[in-house]
Motif scaffolding. Sequence first.
Motif, PDB file in Angstrom:
ATOM      1  N   ALA B  18       0.845  -1.197   0.000  1.00  0.00           N
ATOM      2  CA  ALA B  18       0.000   0.000   0.000  1.00  0.00           C
ATOM      3  C   ALA B  18       0.879   1.246   0.000  1.00  0.00           C
ATOM      4  O   ALA B  18       0.645   2.184  -0.766  1.00  0.00           O
ATOM      5  CB  ALA B  18      -0.916  -0.004   1.224  1.00  0.00           C
ATOM      6  N   GLY B  19       1.917   1.235   0.834  1.00  0.00           N
ATOM      7  CA  GLY B  19       2.816   2.385   0.918  1.00  0.00           C
ATOM      8  C   GLY B  19       3.496   2.652  -0.413  1.00  0.00           C
ATOM      9  O   GLY B  19       3.552   3.790  -0.877  1.00  0.00           O
ATOM     10  N   ALA B  20       3.972   1.606  -1.060  1.00  0.00           N
ATOM     11  CA  ALA B  20       4.666   1.778  -2.337  1.00  0.00           C
ATOM     12  C   ALA B  20       3.733   2.405  -3.374  1.00  0.00           C
ATOM     13  O   ALA B  20       4.124   3.311  -4.116  1.00  0.00           O
ATOM     14  CB  ALA B  20       5.200   0.440  -2.838  1.00  0.00           C
ATOM     15  N   LEU B  22       1.067   4.332  -2.787  1.00  0.00           N
ATOM     16  CA  LEU B  22       0.779   5.724  -2.429  1.00  0.00           C
ATOM     17  C   LEU B  22       1.965   6.622  -2.753  1.00  0.00           C
ATOM     18  O   LEU B  22       1.810   7.711  -3.298  1.00  0.00           O
ATOM     19  CB  LEU B  22       0.466   5.823  -0.933  1.00  0.00           C
ATOM     20  CG  LEU B  22      -0.861   5.238  -0.471  1.00  0.00           C
ATOM     21  CD1 LEU B  22      -0.931   5.217   1.055  1.00  0.00           C
ATOM     22  CD2 LEU B  22      -2.012   6.058  -1.027  1.00  0.00           C
ATOM     23  N   ILE B  23       3.157   6.138  -2.418  1.00  0.00           N
ATOM     24  CA  ILE B  23       4.325   7.006  -2.535  1.00  0.00           C
ATOM     25  C   ILE B  23       4.759   7.188  -3.985  1.00  0.00           C
ATOM     26  O   ILE B  23       5.241   8.248  -4.368  1.00  0.00           O
ATOM     27  CB  ILE B  23       5.457   6.464  -1.649  1.00  0.00           C
ATOM     28  CG1 ILE B  23       5.089   6.728  -0.190  1.00  0.00           C
ATOM     29  CG2 ILE B  23       6.785   7.110  -1.966  1.00  0.00           C
ATOM     30  CD1 ILE B  23       5.462   5.661   0.746  1.00  0.00           C
ATOM     31  N   ALA B  24       4.500   6.182  -4.813  1.00  0.00           N
ATOM     32  CA  ALA B  24       4.850   6.310  -6.228  1.00  0.00           C
ATOM     33  C   ALA B  24       4.067   7.455  -6.866  1.00  0.00           C
ATOM     34  O   ALA B  24       4.468   8.003  -7.881  1.00  0.00           O
ATOM     35  CB  ALA B  24       4.571   5.001  -6.957  1.00  0.00           C
ATOM     36  N   LYS B  25       2.927   7.834  -6.276  1.00  0.00           N
ATOM     37  CA  LYS B  25       2.089   8.891  -6.853  1.00  0.00           C
ATOM     38  C   LYS B  25       2.479  10.289  -6.368  1.00  0.00           C
ATOM     39  O   LYS B  25       1.919  11.276  -6.805  1.00  0.00           O
ATOM     40  CB  LYS B  25       0.624   8.629  -6.511  1.00  0.00           C
ATOM     41  CG  LYS B  25       0.081   7.363  -7.162  1.00  0.00           C
ATOM     42  CD  LYS B  25      -1.436   7.415  -7.283  1.00  0.00           C
ATOM     43  CE  LYS B  25      -1.971   6.221  -8.046  1.00  0.00           C
ATOM     44  NZ  LYS B  25      -1.834   4.965  -7.284  1.00  0.00           N
ATOM     45  N   VAL B  26       3.426  10.355  -5.443  1.00  0.00           N
ATOM     46  CA  VAL B  26       3.850  11.683  -4.959  1.00  0.00           C
ATOM     47  C   VAL B  26       4.761  12.320  -6.016  1.00  0.00           C
ATOM     48  O   VAL B  26       5.740  11.718  -6.428  1.00  0.00           O
ATOM     49  CB  VAL B  26       4.598  11.562  -3.619  1.00  0.00           C
ATOM     50  CG1 VAL B  26       5.095  12.919  -3.149  1.00  0.00           C
ATOM     51  CG2 VAL B  26       3.697  10.935  -2.564  1.00  0.00           C
ATOM     52  N   LEU B  34       7.594  14.965   1.494  1.00  0.00           N
ATOM     53  CA  LEU B  34       7.321  13.530   1.678  1.00  0.00           C
ATOM     54  C   LEU B  34       8.303  12.940   2.680  1.00  0.00           C
ATOM     55  O   LEU B  34       7.927  12.194   3.586  1.00  0.00           O
ATOM     56  CB  LEU B  34       7.416  12.778   0.342  1.00  0.00           C
ATOM     57  CG  LEU B  34       7.461  11.247   0.449  1.00  0.00           C
ATOM     58  CD1 LEU B  34       6.164  10.685   1.012  1.00  0.00           C
ATOM     59  CD2 LEU B  34       7.764  10.607  -0.900  1.00  0.00           C
TER      60      LEU B  34
END
Lengths: 462, 95
Positions: B18-20, B22-26, B34
């Motif tokens: 889930a984290g990966a 979410l963070i790929a979209k930052v 971030l």
Amino acid sequence: MIEWINFIYLLSAVLFMLGLKKLSSPATARAGNNLSMLGMALAIGATLLSPEITTYRMILVGVGIGAVIGGVSAVRVQMTAMPEMVALFNGCGGAASALVALAEFQAAGNAFTPFSMVTLLLSVIVGALTFTGSVIAFAKLQGLVPSRPVCYPGQQLINALILVATAALGVAVYRDPANTMGFFYLIIAISLVLGVLAVIPIGGADMPVIISLLNSYSGVAVAMTGFALQNNCLIVVGSLVGASGIILTKIMCDAMNRSLANVLFGAFGAGDAAVSGEGAEGGGPQGTVKGYELEDVATVLENSASLIIVPGYGMAAAQAQHAVRELGDILGERGVEVRYAIHPVAGRMPGHMNVLLAEADVSYDVLYAMEDINDEFSETDVVLVIGANDVVNPAAKTNPASPIYGMPVLNVDEARTVVVLKRSMNPGFAGIENELFLKENTMMLFGDAKKSVQGLVATLKG
Amino acid sequence: MDSAILIGLYIFVLALFAGAELIAKVPPTLHTPLMSGSNAISGIAILGALVVAGESLTLKGNTVVGVLAVAFATVNVVGGYMVTDRMLQMFKKKK
């Protein structure tokens, strides 16, 4: 009661995830940070109601000290010093995880399952080395220790031996936790040393990678503490932070076309310290450096239709971001299309340049990432390079012998005219010569970045 | 392997994915916030630290470790969130 606390932890975890989700756009990011804060407040509040807590006296002492230090530093820090600040906060997180694991070990005596023992040990080791590693990164960025790689013979062998010794001690503690308290302290001490030794051979220009990596370590330490305490909230957060750090580390490595191992052990830029400082004598690229005056550059800027500004660490070092924005505004008013191109590893941490330009009030929709603007340089009148060097070096595309060959760079050399603001002809952080400075269409303007930009502004206002 | 450990591992792995995502979209422009924001939440170790610092009425060796842990984690949480907020409020779009 415990069930309710755990339920609130779940709410917190959801809020942390929503907070990250809202970071996908600058328009919603601040609201996301507030959600994340709410999640943290809920988790802390729920924990304070836990039946295990019998007194708040010492808690207040710790929170008081921490809140003052954290709050004051957060308010005072300059935006240019953000990489150091983030490194230091990160180190505090690592230290906290290690200390919690230490307390757990002291309290539990020998009542450990093998799994909790392993996770406790990992938490202490990773937490402690995150702490000292971050402190060294901070010291390098502040210039308290040399930011060039610090190397000595047998460095990697020594580090490897230390790692083996740590593992051996860990096994001893694992087998007989009740009688090896001394070994446990020794592991902490060694991990602290390891953090120092791991970061000193890494050069200043590689700091974006190291800060990202330390960020992910602090996540790993928290997750391991979570396993040891069987606290699912810590596990979720540890995963999120670990993932975030690893993704950023990968983006940074890709942006330099280097493997993580090469960054960690390559001591990049250590050997080239003696590259010629003046001009390009010797076997370097051919051509002559053409220095210009403020008036020449101002005329070129004024008469262009499109301008791309490429900031680098030099802009941060000179605190030139406000002057740069002013220059952009003046040219914008005179009908020049002004955009910014930002290389992923410009500066000392991911997104460093964006924060500085945001601080100076530059609208975020004119800040372009490399892949979004790299095809547009060829149709651009003028590129203004401010304190950037390796990220605009065409040798990365053309010269297989260059140490940075293969690194994705901004195609500034394709623009009609390139203006480079530079302090002197000294090579950049990686110690590599830049043939961009010698090209026919390149104009060099020497001097402090801030003074030069202010000079341009004054000349244009003239 | 007991079930609590297994559940913990499930949570760990699923949260990683889930984290990966979410963070790929930052976007790159927000990579510094971030970092400082994810940094702030890694101060969540404070949950463990609070219990250690507050569980004993008498001052034991462990209480000192606990107070230190609370202080470090609080620096991380308070400093991290404040500095993130300071940065994020600067990101503006101008006409």
